[in-house]
Design an enzyme around this catalytic site. Structure first.
Site, short mmCIF file in Angstrom:
data_model
loop_
_atom_site.label_atom_id
_atom_site.label_comp_id
_atom_site.label_asym_id
_atom_site.label_seq_id
_atom_site.Cartn_x
_atom_site.Cartn_y
_atom_site.Cartn_z
N ALA A 183 0.87 -1.17 0.00
CA ALA A 183 0.00 0.00 0.00
C ALA A 183 0.91 1.22 0.00
O ALA A 183 2.09 1.13 0.39
CB ALA A 183 -0.89 -0.02 1.23
N GLY B 286 0.66 -4.87 1.07
CA GLY B 286 -0.54 -4.98 0.24
C GLY B 286 -0.32 -5.79 -1.03
O GLY B 286 -1.26 -6.36 -1.58
N GLU C 275 -0.62 -9.32 0.02
CA GLU C 275 -2.05 -9.53 0.31
C GLU C 275 -2.85 -9.63 -0.99
O GLU C 275 -3.79 -10.43 -1.08
CB GLU C 275 -2.57 -8.39 1.18
CG GLU C 275 -1.97 -8.40 2.57
CD GLU C 275 -2.28 -7.15 3.37
OE1 GLU C 275 -1.81 -6.06 2.96
OE2 GLU C 275 -2.98 -7.24 4.37
N GLU D 120 4.50 -4.63 7.62
CA GLU D 120 3.68 -3.62 8.31
C GLU D 120 4.09 -3.36 9.75
O GLU D 120 4.11 -2.20 10.20
CB GLU D 120 2.20 -4.02 8.25
CG GLU D 120 1.54 -3.84 6.89
CD GLU D 120 1.69 -5.06 5.99
OE1 GLU D 120 2.52 -5.95 6.30
OE2 GLU D 120 1.00 -5.11 4.97
N1 DAK Z 1 4.58 3.16 -1.08
C1 DAK Z 1 4.94 4.29 -1.71
N2 DAK Z 1 6.03 4.41 -2.48
C2 DAK Z 1 6.81 3.33 -2.61
C3 DAK Z 1 6.49 2.10 -1.98
C4 DAK Z 1 5.30 2.03 -1.19
N3 DAK Z 1 4.90 0.91 -0.57
N4 DAK Z 1 7.46 1.20 -2.29
C5 DAK Z 1 8.33 1.85 -3.09
N5 DAK Z 1 7.94 3.12 -3.28
C6 DAK Z 1 8.62 4.15 -4.08
C7 DAK Z 1 9.87 4.68 -3.37
O1 DAK Z 1 9.51 5.65 -2.43
C8 DAK Z 1 10.66 5.23 -4.52
O2 DAK Z 1 10.12 6.47 -4.87
P1 DAK Z 1 11.10 7.72 -5.26
O3 DAK Z 1 11.98 7.91 -4.09
O4 DAK Z 1 11.84 7.24 -6.48
O5 DAK Z 1 10.14 8.85 -5.54
C9 DAK Z 1 10.35 4.26 -5.67
O6 DAK Z 1 9.13 3.59 -5.27
C10 DAK Z 1 11.42 3.22 -5.86
O7 DAK Z 1 11.68 2.60 -4.63
P2 DAK Z 1 13.16 2.50 -4.00
O8 DAK Z 1 14.02 3.61 -4.47
O9 DAK Z 1 13.00 2.34 -2.53
O10 DAK Z 1 13.66 1.16 -4.67
P3 DAK Z 1 14.68 0.10 -4.05
O11 DAK Z 1 14.96 -0.88 -5.16
O12 DAK Z 1 15.82 0.75 -3.38
O13 DAK Z 1 13.81 -0.67 -2.93
C11 DAK Z 1 11.88 -1.75 -2.03
C12 DAK Z 1 12.70 -1.41 -3.31
C13 DAK Z 1 10.57 -2.40 -2.48
C14 DAK Z 1 12.67 -2.76 -1.18
C15 DAK Z 1 11.64 -0.47 -1.21
O14 DAK Z 1 11.06 0.51 -2.09
C16 DAK Z 1 10.69 -0.66 -0.07
O15 DAK Z 1 11.06 -1.19 1.00
N6 DAK Z 1 9.42 -0.22 -0.24
C17 DAK Z 1 8.44 -0.27 0.81
C18 DAK Z 1 7.92 -1.67 0.90
C19 DAK Z 1 6.91 -1.82 2.02
O16 DAK Z 1 7.25 -1.62 3.21
N7 DAK Z 1 5.73 -2.18 1.62
C20 DAK Z 1 4.66 -2.42 2.58
C21 DAK Z 1 3.86 -1.18 2.69
S1 DAK Z 1 2.76 -1.31 4.04
C22 DAK Z 1 -4.19 -0.92 6.08
C23 DAK Z 1 -4.31 -1.09 4.74
C24 DAK Z 1 -3.28 -1.62 4.06
C25 DAK Z 1 -2.09 -1.94 4.67
C26 DAK Z 1 -1.99 -1.77 6.02
C27 DAK Z 1 -3.04 -1.27 6.77
N8 DAK Z 1 -5.27 -0.32 6.83
C28 DAK Z 1 -5.56 1.01 6.47
C29 DAK Z 1 -5.84 -1.02 7.89
C30 DAK Z 1 -0.97 -2.35 3.90
C31 DAK Z 1 0.24 -1.86 4.24
C32 DAK Z 1 1.39 -2.01 3.38
O17 DAK Z 1 1.33 -2.50 2.29
#
Ligand code: DAK
Length: 258
Positions: free
Chosen positions: A63, A108, A111, A131
């Protein structure tokens, strides 16, 4: 649509989440478009749907963290409900849905893949539920579907540690059915979808309903659900065509979804 591409390949639909600048992360707009795209799939001519991510790096990187960072409790709940409604639509979608996981499937993204019937992955796929490291729980069904798919112990380990699970481990855990070199993933997804599309659509849809609904109830109720779905297949053109062909020792005519 800005973030969703849809392509019809004979009887197979291919839906691609395409938001490259954020590794296909799901913001409200992507979720709304995903919902709309699902509503618009031509169900008469589609027998299997493939969901994948654009590019070579990510299926869906989660997400959108930027969008979520400032949410209030009420807004967080609303965002979670929106995602859950779309993912439940995929889970209960009448036709089978295959996730072709072509890279990061985080939060997400993991998921989303879990709401699909079958997951296949590229060798560079990485699954995780990060998360808890971001101060939240999974909000799109991760605490529920992950445990139902890979078992409670391993699911809790993934949820509590936020550890990354690479493709080979995902295969060993039963999180994915198969792993392929990245450049072969779509070809294999289409092959798998093609095998599904060849079978009688009413029967395939009934199998999905029976498995999904049967898993939610006790075994007596579950076999009653199966009987209902089984019975519903009789007197259809496809059932008569296939069984008559078997008795006459010939191949059935192509199925017509009637
Ligand atoms: N959200 C927003 N932007 C994201 C993103 C994300 N999840 N993942 C990557 N990006 C963006 C980065 O910010 C970056 O943007 P710029 O800086 O270029 O503008 C671009 O994508 C490229 O990413 P990186 O530069 O970081 O690329 P790397 O190869 O170095 O790293 C990575 C790739 C996937 C390992 C890293 O980007 C990363 O760790 N991303 C976050 C992954 C993550 O933690 N995903 C889980 C998100 S939490 C809920 C509803 C839903 C959910 C929870 C609660 N309720 C409301 C109850 C779900 C939550 C989640 O999904």
């Amino acid at each position: 649509m800005n973030y969703i591409q849809y392509e019809q390949k004979d009887l197979i639909g291919v839906l691609t989440i395409d938001r490259p600048k954020a590794l296909n992360a799901l913001n409200s707009e992507v979720l709304a478009e995903l919902d709309q795209a699902l509503n618009e799939i031509p169900m008469d001519e589609t027998r299997c749907l493939i969901i994948t991510g654009a590019g070579e790096k990510a299926f869906v990187a989660g997400a959108d963290i930027g969008e979520m960072s400032g949410l209030t409790k009420a807004e967080g709940r609303a965002f979670g409900e929106k995602g859950n409604a779309v993912f439940r639509k995929i889970e209960t979608f009448p036709i089978p849905v295959v996730a072709a996981v072509n890279g990061f499937a985080l939060g997400g993204g993991c998921e989303l893949s879990l709401s699909c019937d079958i997951r296949i992955a590229s060798e560079n796929a990485v699954f995780a539920q990060p998360e808890a490291g971001l101060g939240i729980t999974p909000g799109f069904g991760g605490t529920q579907r992950l445990a139902r798919t890979i078992g409670v112990g391993k699911a809790k380990e993934m949820l509590y540690t936020c550890g990354k699970v690479k493709a080979a481990e995902a295969l060993a855990l039963g999180l994915v059915n198969a792993v392929y070199p990245a450049d072969q993933l779509m070809e294999e997804a289409l092959k798998l979808a093609g095998k599904i599309a060849r079978n009688a659509p009413i029967a395939v849809r009934a199998c999905k309903k029976a498995v999904n609904e049967g898993l939610q109830v006790d075994i007596d109720s579950a076999v009653a659900i199966e009987s209902e779905q089984f019975g519903g297949c009789f007197e259809t053109e496809d059932q008569k065509n296939a069984m008559t062909a078997f008795c006459e020792k010939r191949k059935p005519d192509p199925f017509v979804n009637k």
